[in-house]
Design a protein around this motif. Sequence first.
Motif, mmCIF file in Angstrom:
data_model
loop_
_atom_site.group_PDB
_atom_site.id
_atom_site.type_symbol
_atom_site.label_atom_id
_atom_site.label_comp_id
_atom_site.label_asym_id
_atom_site.label_seq_id
_atom_site.Cartn_x
_atom_site.Cartn_y
_atom_site.Cartn_z
ATOM 1 N N VAL A 94 20.995 -41.932 128.725
ATOM 2 C CA VAL A 94 21.010 -40.802 129.676
ATOM 3 C C VAL A 94 20.537 -39.526 128.969
ATOM 4 O O VAL A 94 19.701 -38.781 129.488
ATOM 5 C CB VAL A 94 22.424 -40.606 130.288
ATOM 6 C CG1 VAL A 94 22.507 -39.301 131.077
ATOM 7 C CG2 VAL A 94 22.772 -41.787 131.191
ATOM 8 N N LEU A 95 21.055 -39.302 127.754
ATOM 9 C CA LEU A 95 20.680 -38.100 127.000
ATOM 10 C C LEU A 95 19.189 -38.113 126.634
ATOM 11 O O LEU A 95 18.522 -37.079 126.695
ATOM 12 C CB LEU A 95 21.540 -37.966 125.748
ATOM 13 C CG LEU A 95 23.037 -37.716 126.013
ATOM 14 C CD1 LEU A 95 23.821 -37.738 124.710
ATOM 15 C CD2 LEU A 95 23.253 -36.397 126.753
ATOM 16 N N SER A 96 18.688 -39.299 126.292
ATOM 17 C CA SER A 96 17.271 -39.399 125.898
ATOM 18 C C SER A 96 16.332 -39.096 127.063
ATOM 19 O O SER A 96 15.182 -38.716 126.850
ATOM 20 C CB SER A 96 16.967 -40.788 125.322
ATOM 21 O OG SER A 96 16.888 -41.743 126.364
ATOM 22 N N ARG A 97 16.853 -39.245 128.284
ATOM 23 C CA ARG A 97 16.037 -38.966 129.470
ATOM 24 C C ARG A 97 16.303 -37.556 130.016
ATOM 25 O O ARG A 97 15.865 -37.214 131.108
ATOM 26 C CB ARG A 97 16.330 -39.997 130.574
ATOM 27 C CG ARG A 97 15.961 -41.435 130.249
ATOM 28 C CD ARG A 97 14.474 -41.739 130.321
ATOM 29 N NE ARG A 97 13.807 -41.301 131.530
ATOM 30 C CZ ARG A 97 13.799 -41.954 132.703
ATOM 31 N NH1 ARG A 97 14.431 -43.105 132.826
ATOM 32 N NH2 ARG A 97 13.149 -41.479 133.742
ATOM 33 N N GLY A 98 17.043 -36.774 129.273
ATOM 34 C CA GLY A 98 17.323 -35.398 129.705
ATOM 35 C C GLY A 98 18.400 -35.296 130.766
ATOM 36 O O GLY A 98 18.514 -34.268 131.444
ATOM 37 N N GLY A 99 19.201 -36.366 130.919
ATOM 38 C CA GLY A 99 20.263 -36.365 131.928
ATOM 39 C C GLY A 99 21.565 -35.804 131.389
ATOM 40 O O GLY A 99 21.681 -35.489 130.202
ATOM 41 N N ARG A 100 22.557 -35.675 132.277
ATOM 42 C CA ARG A 100 23.883 -35.203 131.900
ATOM 43 C C ARG A 100 24.845 -36.375 131.865
ATOM 44 O O ARG A 100 24.865 -37.197 132.778
ATOM 45 C CB ARG A 100 24.421 -34.178 132.923
ATOM 46 C CG ARG A 100 23.763 -32.813 132.920
ATOM 47 C CD ARG A 100 24.062 -31.980 131.673
ATOM 48 N NE ARG A 100 25.456 -32.024 131.189
ATOM 49 C CZ ARG A 100 26.423 -31.216 131.619
ATOM 50 N NH1 ARG A 100 26.200 -30.304 132.541
ATOM 51 N NH2 ARG A 100 27.632 -31.320 131.102
ATOM 52 N N VAL A 101 25.675 -36.424 130.807
ATOM 53 C CA VAL A 101 26.747 -37.412 130.720
ATOM 54 C C VAL A 101 28.015 -36.722 131.195
ATOM 55 O O VAL A 101 28.441 -35.727 130.601
ATOM 56 C CB VAL A 101 26.913 -37.924 129.268
ATOM 57 C CG1 VAL A 101 28.124 -38.831 129.146
ATOM 58 C CG2 VAL A 101 25.645 -38.658 128.829
ATOM 59 N N LEU A 102 28.583 -37.224 132.284
ATOM 60 C CA LEU A 102 29.772 -36.606 132.874
ATOM 61 C C LEU A 102 30.912 -37.626 132.846
ATOM 62 O O LEU A 102 30.967 -38.534 133.673
ATOM 63 C CB LEU A 102 29.470 -36.162 134.310
ATOM 64 C CG LEU A 102 28.270 -35.198 134.447
ATOM 65 C CD1 LEU A 102 27.894 -35.002 135.905
ATOM 66 C CD2 LEU A 102 28.558 -33.863 133.776
ATOM 67 N N LEU A 103 31.792 -37.469 131.849
ATOM 68 C CA LEU A 103 32.873 -38.436 131.671
ATOM 69 C C LEU A 103 34.021 -38.158 132.626
ATOM 70 O O LEU A 103 34.461 -37.022 132.766
ATOM 71 C CB LEU A 103 33.366 -38.413 130.224
ATOM 72 C CG LEU A 103 32.318 -38.778 129.167
ATOM 73 C CD1 LEU A 103 32.924 -38.673 127.768
ATOM 74 C CD2 LEU A 103 31.743 -40.166 129.405
ATOM 75 N N LYS A 104 34.474 -39.219 133.275
ATOM 76 C CA LYS A 104 35.573 -39.129 134.241
ATOM 77 C C LYS A 104 36.815 -39.804 133.659
ATOM 78 O O LYS A 104 36.715 -40.539 132.673
ATOM 79 C CB LYS A 104 35.161 -39.834 135.538
ATOM 80 C CG LYS A 104 33.979 -39.183 136.252
ATOM 81 C CD LYS A 104 34.472 -38.083 137.175
ATOM 82 C CE LYS A 104 33.379 -37.198 137.724
ATOM 83 N NZ LYS A 104 32.262 -37.881 138.322
ATOM 84 N N PRO A 105 37.986 -39.592 134.278
ATOM 85 C CA PRO A 105 39.193 -40.281 133.787
ATOM 86 C C PRO A 105 39.020 -41.799 133.830
ATOM 87 O O PRO A 105 38.315 -42.320 134.693
ATOM 88 C CB PRO A 105 40.281 -39.838 134.773
ATOM 89 C CG PRO A 105 39.768 -38.590 135.395
ATOM 90 C CD PRO A 105 38.278 -38.720 135.422
ATOM 91 N N ILE A 106 39.666 -42.470 132.889
ATOM 92 C CA ILE A 106 39.633 -43.935 132.854
ATOM 93 C C ILE A 106 40.895 -44.437 133.554
ATOM 94 O O ILE A 106 42.011 -44.036 133.205
ATOM 95 C CB ILE A 106 39.585 -44.455 131.400
ATOM 96 C CG1 ILE A 106 38.364 -43.856 130.678
ATOM 97 C CG2 ILE A 106 39.535 -45.978 131.365
ATOM 98 C CD1 ILE A 106 38.407 -44.024 129.172
#
Length: 172
Positions: free
Chosen positions: A61-73
């Motif tokens: 995701v980062l390599s494509r310029g996207g955002r990583v949005l972590l949610k609760p597990i």
Amino acid sequence: MLNKRVEDALNAQINAEFWSAYLYLSMSSYLAHAGYPGFANWYSIQFQEEQAHAQIMVNYVLSRGGRVLLKPIAEVKTEWESPLNCFEETLLHENNVTAMINDLYTVTLEEKDFATQSMLKWFIDEQVEEEKNAQDIIDNLRMIKDNGYGIYMIDKELGARTFVTPAPLAGK
Ligand code: MG
């Protein structure tokens, strides 16, 4: 630039991979406490593998310029009936993960995102392995039933499993 629908689907899959890691760490802990160090080791490696799966997608995701949005597990189970029960649940869970990866791939087909399709091919192959590994252990455990020596031998065999960094993280 990553398509928004694909980015959202990848973020959902990252969460699912962490949930898998959480599930397998819980199974590992249950099995260690129940006196099966080898089965516990197998699930501990599985725990590491699932974190690696999440990391592969985070990097992508980062390599494509996207955002990583972590949610609760979400919470996971903490009790099972037996090692066999753990592996039966593992197979059902991996069947679900395969369906999720297939759905994710379908999104990339609809959005004509060829790069993400290429990245997902590794996961498609990995799911074949995941299902086969669980099925093989289930077959062995069903064969020996409650034979103590047989369970001891399988526990010993699975205790030898070691973590191998997945190819996409190992720089191929
Ligand atoms: Mg996985």
